[in-house]
Motif scaffolding. Structure first.
Motif, PDB file in Angstrom:
ATOM      1  N   MET A   1       0.843  -1.168   0.000  1.00 45.40           N
ATOM      2  CA  MET A   1       0.000   0.000   0.000  1.00 45.40           C
ATOM      3  C   MET A   1       0.891   1.235   0.000  1.00 45.40           C
ATOM      4  N   LEU A   2       0.592   2.192  -0.819  1.00 41.80           N
ATOM      5  CA  LEU A   2       1.441   3.361  -1.013  1.00 41.80           C
ATOM      6  C   LEU A   2       1.608   4.167   0.264  1.00 41.80           C
ATOM      7  N   THR A   3       0.560   4.342   1.034  1.00 43.10           N
ATOM      8  CA  THR A   3       0.666   5.198   2.212  1.00 43.10           C
ATOM      9  C   THR A   3       1.604   4.638   3.264  1.00 43.10           C
ATOM     10  N   SER A   4       1.818   3.341   3.282  1.00 43.48           N
ATOM     11  CA  SER A   4       2.708   2.774   4.284  1.00 43.48           C
ATOM     12  C   SER A   4       4.133   2.600   3.761  1.00 43.48           C
TER      13      SER A   4
ATOM     14  N   LYS B   1      20.623  20.218   1.242  1.00 46.36           N
ATOM     15  CA  LYS B   1      19.678  21.308   0.997  1.00 46.36           C
ATOM     16  C   LYS B   1      19.032  21.237  -0.375  1.00 46.36           C
ATOM     17  N   CYS B   2      19.459  20.308  -1.186  1.00 46.86           N
ATOM     18  CA  CYS B   2      18.983  20.253  -2.566  1.00 46.86           C
ATOM     19  C   CYS B   2      18.559  18.822  -2.898  1.00 46.86           C
ATOM     20  N   LYS B   3      17.306  18.526  -2.680  1.00 47.53           N
ATOM     21  CA  LYS B   3      16.800  17.172  -2.893  1.00 47.53           C
ATOM     22  C   LYS B   3      15.702  17.172  -3.942  1.00 47.53           C
ATOM     23  N   ALA B   4      15.607  16.065  -4.627  1.00 46.58           N
ATOM     24  CA  ALA B   4      14.556  15.891  -5.626  1.00 46.58           C
ATOM     25  C   ALA B   4      13.344  15.231  -4.969  1.00 46.58           C
ATOM     26  N   GLU B   5      12.168  15.616  -5.404  1.00 42.60           N
ATOM     27  CA  GLU B   5      10.942  15.001  -4.907  1.00 42.60           C
ATOM     28  C   GLU B   5      10.660  13.734  -5.704  1.00 42.60           C
ATOM     29  N   TYR B   6      10.375  12.655  -4.986  1.00 37.89           N
ATOM     30  CA  TYR B   6      10.097  11.372  -5.640  1.00 37.89           C
ATOM     31  C   TYR B   6       8.844  11.522  -6.487  1.00 37.89           C
ATOM     32  N   PRO B   7       8.907  11.225  -7.783  1.00 41.17           N
ATOM     33  CA  PRO B   7       7.707  11.316  -8.626  1.00 41.17           C
ATOM     34  C   PRO B   7       6.629  10.337  -8.150  1.00 41.17           C
TER      35      PRO B   7
ATOM     36  N   ASN C   1       4.816   2.732  -8.664  1.00 43.54           N
ATOM     37  CA  ASN C   1       5.387   1.596  -9.392  1.00 43.54           C
ATOM     38  C   ASN C   1       6.641   1.030  -8.716  1.00 43.54           C
ATOM     39  N   GLU C   2       6.981   1.583  -7.545  1.00 40.02           N
ATOM     40  CA  GLU C   2       8.135   1.142  -6.763  1.00 40.02           C
ATOM     41  C   GLU C   2       9.440   1.152  -7.577  1.00 40.02           C
ATOM     42  N   GLU C   3       9.632   2.226  -8.341  1.00 43.11           N
ATOM     43  CA  GLU C   3      10.836   2.370  -9.161  1.00 43.11           C
ATOM     44  C   GLU C   3      11.995   2.887  -8.312  1.00 43.11           C
ATOM     45  N   GLN C   4      13.169   2.331  -8.547  1.00 41.84           N
ATOM     46  CA  GLN C   4      14.389   2.733  -7.861  1.00 41.84           C
ATOM     47  C   GLN C   4      15.543   2.722  -8.863  1.00 41.84           C
TER      48      GLN C   4
ATOM     49  N   GLY D   1      17.051   3.827 -15.437  1.00 44.33           N
ATOM     50  CA  GLY D   1      16.184   2.800 -15.999  1.00 44.33           C
ATOM     51  C   GLY D   1      14.728   3.262 -16.036  1.00 44.33           C
ATOM     52  N   PHE D   2      14.473   4.457 -15.474  1.00 43.49           N
ATOM     53  CA  PHE D   2      13.108   4.986 -15.412  1.00 43.49           C
ATOM     54  C   PHE D   2      13.113   6.470 -15.778  1.00 43.49           C
ATOM     55  N   LYS D   3      12.367   6.823 -16.840  1.00 37.70           N
ATOM     56  CA  LYS D   3      12.345   8.209 -17.333  1.00 37.70           C
ATOM     57  C   LYS D   3      11.925   9.211 -16.273  1.00 37.70           C
TER      58      LYS D   3
END
Length: 113
Positions: A1-4, A33-39, A45-48, A73-75
């Motif tokens: 589940m995404l929320t957990s 101080k400079c982080k990307a937000e996880y799409p 899709n549990e991409e890493q 491996g993920f656009k």
């Protein structure tokens, strides 16, 4: 589940660009101080993966150009990393001790915990 699902984006490190001159120091930035937000789609899709990029940084610390060196491996992850890191304020690189436009390499690791 995404929320957990716990996630984190992990900065893998700045690497010196290959054939730098002896008196050249590449640009750098504060990864904390400079982080990307996880799409969101990537989370669902549990991409890493790790994105390898190069940035041309002006003497004022702004990014002039960016290149994808190696895909995660993920656009969505690649695009998010490039967009976020390109917006960061860098500490300019130097040539012979003076601020100068330099290339720097950045690896950004996306990991789900």
């Amino acid at each position: 589940m995404l929320t957990s699902t716990r996630f984190s984006s992990v900065f893998a490190g700045l690497l010196v660009c290959g054939a730098a001159a002896a008196a050249e120091v590449p640009a750098s930035f504060d990864a904390g101080k400079c982080k990307a937000e996880y799409p969101k789609a990537s989370l669902m899709n549990e991409e890493q993966g790790t994105v390898s990029m190069s940035f041309l940084v002006n003497a004022d610390g702004s990014v002039v150009e960016s290149k994808l060196e190696k895909t995660s491996g993920f656009k969505n992850l690649d695009k998010a990393a490039i967009k976020s890191i390109s917006a960061c304020k860098f500490k300019p690189g130097t040539k012979d001790g003076a601020p100068a436009q330099t290339w720097t390499k950045v690896d950004y690791a996306w990991k789900l915990d």
